[in-house]
Design a protein around this motif. Structure first.
Motif, PDB file in Angstrom:
ATOM      1  N   ASN A   1       0.835  -1.194   0.000  1.00 14.01           N
ATOM      2  CA  ASN A   1       0.000   0.000   0.000  1.00 14.01           C
ATOM      3  C   ASN A   1       0.879   1.256   0.000  1.00 14.01           C
ATOM      4  O   ASN A   1       1.699   1.436   0.906  1.00 14.01           O
ATOM      5  CB  ASN A   1      -0.919   0.006   1.231  1.00 14.01           C
TER       6      ASN A   1
ATOM      7  N   ARG B   1      -7.842  -3.766  -0.580  1.00 13.40           N
ATOM      8  CA  ARG B   1      -6.426  -3.408  -0.668  1.00 13.40           C
ATOM      9  C   ARG B   1      -6.129  -2.362  -1.742  1.00 13.40           C
ATOM     10  O   ARG B   1      -5.106  -1.687  -1.668  1.00 13.40           O
ATOM     11  CB  ARG B   1      -5.593  -4.660  -0.945  1.00 13.40           C
TER      12      ARG B   1
ATOM     13  N   SER C   1      -2.042  -4.720   3.615  1.00 10.29           N
ATOM     14  CA  SER C   1      -1.966  -5.563   2.427  1.00 10.29           C
ATOM     15  C   SER C   1      -1.036  -6.741   2.700  1.00 10.29           C
ATOM     16  O   SER C   1      -0.423  -6.843   3.761  1.00 10.29           O
ATOM     17  CB  SER C   1      -1.461  -4.748   1.232  1.00 10.29           C
TER      18      SER C   1
END
Length: 1007
Positions: free
Chosen positions: A656, A721, A805
């Motif tokens: 991320n 995500r 994530s």
């Protein structure tokens, strides 16, 4: 020999203890090559991005062909390279959010620049060509300032500009400026021969389409084509479908016409329902010589997905390789209206003046009407045009078609003529240059030698081509860690010739490089193909007090009303979903209708089929799409479809780019996270009750279960995500009865995206989604009248933007320590950050136990390539068995010597030993070979790998013509410890056979 081999084995065992699976040494991101090849200005060297191995490969160029002469570790996922001079090249590292500056003579990284998220391309421009222009997304932890993720009317594309001759003393370099362009995610750059103008292209530029939800249609569509009450403007009717399940209400696609007028597929106009304009700005011209480079003009309607650009050196026109989406058309299957094979059309667009755009379809020979196209049509097609090269006279354009195993040769004079005019461009298979490997993603022209050099992604290879004879003269692969399951399965995703009958369509035309195209499509299946499918997926438990996922009991929705959960073949428009990170996600598609579950009668109660959560079985059910959507004559064989699944289920979603490197949350994100896991927000559950976050199981917003939400259809709970990728719509449709509290936007406000959140993309922001009637938020101080709880909604939205994530946000990040910056607090702080995160545990179902990253260090010590890996003992294990492990301070001290720069990189957990100290050698290069990099037998050139260049260097050594950098590594056939004097023709022969994967193998007898 026994002592150091024993140490190597110990190191590999230690690596294994941090990683439970044998293939964890490589993480597949499937980044798309942008500009993977570059020639030095004097055309004596070819530079090639080795995407999977995080290296820049260097080849000498001569009339005899290519010879590998060097390999330089750079950042993760290098996708573009540009030569500033014969002495210096810059490499764009997409996953590392960085630029590696490489000194060519010494084959070393001298500095690392830090830029925004997912940089993709680079060019040098300006009067002296000293200004570097780099594209990056308008976000990322290295980008200064607020990324404005919850603000409308903001461009999501950035161009970073550096003065290459004066980079500044800051940690990641000091840019002259960061230009913000009004588009969604940037990619390609091009520059005029005089360096005065730079062109920057938006990658996902869109096509001025959006969605009108079912609730905003003039009347509800009855599903009866003979019903006179159905108004013009409701969803155009397909043929009726058998079965008793009512057709669900669904939205309709709209395309912007002009002003505030939008038109649907039935020709009806809609005004006032869409609260934004969608200008479709695609390519921006930038004045490179201005004191502060700035945008000067913009080209609209160039294409939907823009891959690359090249400038005609004579006429000055710009060629843009692109695909143009056909998403206003609908339906899979063989009905009178269908999309079979006609998804994204491959094109070249021609830009001239300050705004003129002319488009050319590369495959005009295709008649999209027949169910199966003739073979000749397939052979004449070029699929997914990516990179291009052009002759110095501007007369011939070479097109690398990523979906085709060939290079297209295009006459630019013919291309300039209007389609259908005498002499205009017409597709012809005879104008293609066949290649021995697929996925040509980069091409450069060596005109003085009449050669093209082509990068082929399917096998990570380089082809040498005679463009006049249209003949491939040589093909060689670079060192790659990709296992056979990846290289063998990749073609079923991209290959347009193989996976469609017309040669233009493949899964990858919509799922661009494994991701999405930022559009919605109506892929329902009307009669005669459509059929109602049983939904046998497990559902989230909805009993009172339930906070966690479980299997549902009787089939009821949250209001207690019986609900039919099955899948109607007419489902309405839905946005393209990413194919990255599908493992552990359960059934596929928004509704979960690609499921591993069985289709037997479930009886009076609904317990679901646990096999529905099998991602492999779910993906195999996509095979029908090869015929019904791509237009192939038949489905793939079971073996080929399994190979496709084996490949695509390995593709990982990136870390991320919004979440802090140290995993801390801002005050707003922390408050949102607490609410997400705490208070009830959806009548009976908190957010986590449906959107499960459980890293130990690989659940990042979904556990694969479905939900009842009182909607016309039932959906699988989606993961969260990649919510940050969908920013840019802003302008919620104000009349939607399901979202009454947050009516905002203006019909005259421009935005960069036509699709946002929810299955059909009709919700502009996460904040808007959370105003749905189903959600409950506490009263809090609010700057929005009549909208209590708006602060907490914003907090939750900020948390969603920074959602955890599979990989920690530190993965990929870099810093280069030099003799001049060792005392800089920002540099030492960054080093401390990388060290700390590398020793911090991280929960990951596929890599357990492990830390957030593996920290590797690469550089040259005394002119020799060296590497280290931070082990669990908090010491740096070297790539040479006779050297001691180093402390942090001891390693840093090496960089105090000029020319001994050290680049620290946080790499995916489990890959540290491979990327740091044991790259692997001949044979199966996907695994470390137990011979440490500094002791790699046969690597007499000391570039980190045994290759054909080493064979040539050994011959030169035996002939007393020259002495290579590491002559002691010549002895690959004798006992350990022998020096260069024992090098014989036998060693040359054994090395050549080993490189060809023939016996006998190397004895590891070098010093």
């Amino acid at each position: 020999m026994g002592r150091w081999l024993g140490l190597a084995a110990l190191i590999l065992c230690a690596a294994g203890s941090a990683s439970a699976q044998s293939n964890d040494n490589y993480t597949l991101f499937e980044s798309g090559p942008v500009r993977p090849l570059a020639l030095s200005p004097d055309h004596t060297l070819l530079f090639a991005c080795n995407i999977p191995d995080a290296r820049l490969e260097i080849f000498s160029v001569s009339a005899a062909g290519l010879a590998h002469v060097g390999s330089v570790p750079v950042g993760l996922e290098p996708v573009a390279v540009a030569a500033r001079s014969n002495a210096e090249v810059w490499v764009v590292n997409q996953l590392s959010d960085s630029i590696s500056i490489v000194d060519v003579a010494t084959r070393r990284v001298t500095r690392t620049l830090l830029v925004g998220d997912e940089p993709r391309d680079i060019v040098f421009a300006g009067t002296s060509k000293n200004r570097a222009f780099i594209t990056a997304a308008h976000r990322g932890q290295n980008r200064p300032g607020d990324p404005q993720l919850l603000s409308g009317g903001v461009g999501r594309s950035d161009v970073w500009v550096f003065d290459a001759a004066s980079l500044g003393a800051a940690l990641g370099g000091t840019p002259l400026t960061i230009l913000n362009l009004f588009g969604d995610t940037p990619r390609a750059l091009a520059v005029t021969p005089n360096g005065a103008t730079v062109y920057a292209a938006v990658f996902h530029s869109g096509d001025q389409t959006t969605i009108l939800p079912a609730g905003l249609l003039p009347n509800v569509d009855t599903g009866d084509p003979n019903d006179p009450s159905d108004p013009k403007g409701a969803l155009p009717e397909p043929a009726p479908v058998g079965g008793t399940l009512p057709r669900p209400s669904a939205g309709v696609m709209l395309k912007w016409q002009s002003g505030t007028t939008w038109v649907d597929t039935n020709g009806a106009t809609h005004m006032g329902n869409v609260q934004f304009l969608l200008p479709d700005h695609d390519v921006f011209a930038i004045d490179a010589n201005a004191s502060t480079p700035a945008q000067t003009s913009v080209f609209d309607h160039v294409g939907t997905i823009l891959f690359n650009m090249v400038v005609n050196p004579v006429s000055g026109v710009v060629y843009v390789s692109n695909t143009d989406a056909n998403n206003m058309d609908r339906f899979e299957g063989f009905g009178p209206v269908n999309l079979r094979g006609e998804l994204h059309k491959a094109r070249i667009s021609i830009l001239s003046g300050t705004s003129t755009v002319s488009t050319r379809h590369l495959n005009t020979q295709i008649d999209y009407g027949p169910a199966v196209a003739p073979l000749a049509v397939n052979q004449a097609s070029l699929g997914i045009p990516t990179d291009m090269a052009i002759t110095s006279n501007g007369g011939t354009l070479y097109v690398a078609a990523f979906g085709s195993q060939e290079i297209g040769v295009v006459d630019t004079a013919a291309l300039a003529l209007p389609p259908g005019a005498p002499g205009a461009f017409a597709p012809n298979a005879a104008d293609h240059i066949p290649l021995s490997a697929g996925g040509p993603g980069g091409v450069v022209l060596d005109e003085s030698r009449n050669r093209l050099y082509v990068y082929t992604r399917f096998d990570d290879g380089i082809s040498v081509v005679d463009p006049t004879a249209k003949l491939e003269l040589d093909h060689r692969t670079v060192h790659s860690p990709e296992i056979a399951a990846i290289t063998q399965g990749r073609r079923f995703f991209y290959d347009t010739h193989l996976t469609s009958s017309n040669g233009e369509a493949s899964c990858a035309v919509c799922h661009v490089f494994g991701d999405f195209d930022s559009l919605a499509w109506d892929l329902g299946s009307p009669s005669p193909d459509g059929a109602v499918l049983l939904n046998n997926n497990p559902f989230v438990k909805i009993g009172a007090g339930s906070t966690g996922p479980a299997i549902v009991g009787p089939v009821v929705n949250i209001t207690g009303i019986p609900s039919n959960v099955d899948f109607h073949p007419l489902k309405g428009p839905m946005t393209t979903q990413t194919l990255r990170g599908m493992e552990h996600g359960g059934p596929m598609h928004w509704r979960g209708d690609r499921s591993g579950g069985g289709f037997s009668d479930r009886g009076s109660s609904f317990d679901g089929d646990p096999n529905a959560l099998d991602e492999n079985q779910g993906f195999l059910k996509f095979n029908v799409a090869f015929v019904g959507l791509l237009g192939r004559a038949s489905q793939l064989t079971n073996a080929d479809m399994q190979a496709f699944a084996d490949f695509i289920l390995k593709v990982q979603i990136p870390p991320n780019p919004v979440r802090n490197f140290d995993e801390t949350l801002t005050a707003s994100q922390a408050a949102g996270a607490a609410f997400y896991a705490g208070q009830l927000s959806d009548t009976l559950k908190n957010c986590n009750g449906c959107h499960t976050l459980d890293q130990s199981k690989g659940f990042f917003g979904t556990g694969g279960l479905s939900t009842f939400e009182g909607l016309p259809q039932h959906f699988k709970v989606p993961h969260l995500r990649n919510a940050y990728q969908k920013v840019g719509m802003y302008g919620l449709l104000p009349l939607d009865p399901n979202f009454p509290a947050r009516a905002h936007g203006s019909p005259t406000t421009e935005q960069v995206r036509g699709f946002g959140y929810l299955n059909d993309g009709s919700i502009d922001t996460v904040v808007s989604f959370l105003t749905g009637q189903v959600f409950q938020f506490p009263s809090d101080p609010s700057d929005e009248p009549n909208n209590p709880g708006s602060v907490m909604r914003t907090n939750v939205a900020n948390f969603i933007m920074a959602f955890p994530s599979d990989l920690a946000p530190i993965v990929g990040q870099q810093v280069t320590l030099t003799s001049t910056n060792a005392g800089d607090s920002a540099v030492t702080g960054r080093l401390t950050l990388l060290l700390t995160r590398a020793l911090t545990p991280y929960v990951d179902v596929d890599r357990s136990p492990n830390n957030e990253c593996d920290l590797v260090v690469k550089g040259k010590i005394g002119g020799v390539p060296r590497g280290w890996w931070l082990s669990a003992t908090n010491t740096f294990t070297p790539d040479k068995s006779t050297d001691p492990a180093l402390s942090d301070a001891g390693l840093r001290a090496l960089a105090n010597v000029p020319g001994q720069e050290l680049t620290y990189t946080c790499v995916p957990p489990g890959s540290g030993p491979r990327l740091g100290i044991d790259r692997g050698g001949v044979g199966d290069s996907s695994q470390p070979d137990g011979i440490l990099d500094a002791e790699q037998c046969g690597d007499v050139t000391a570039d980190g790998i045994a290759s054909g260049a080493d064979v040539a260097a050994e011959r030169a050594l035996l002939a007393s013509l020259s002495t290579p950098a590491a002559p002691g590594k010549c002895n690959v056939a004798g006992p350990a410890g022998n020096g260069a004097g024992t090098c014989t023709i036998l060693d040359v022969t054994v090395l050549r056979r080993a490189l060809a994967n023939l016996t006998p193998g190397l004895s590891a007898g070098c010093i």
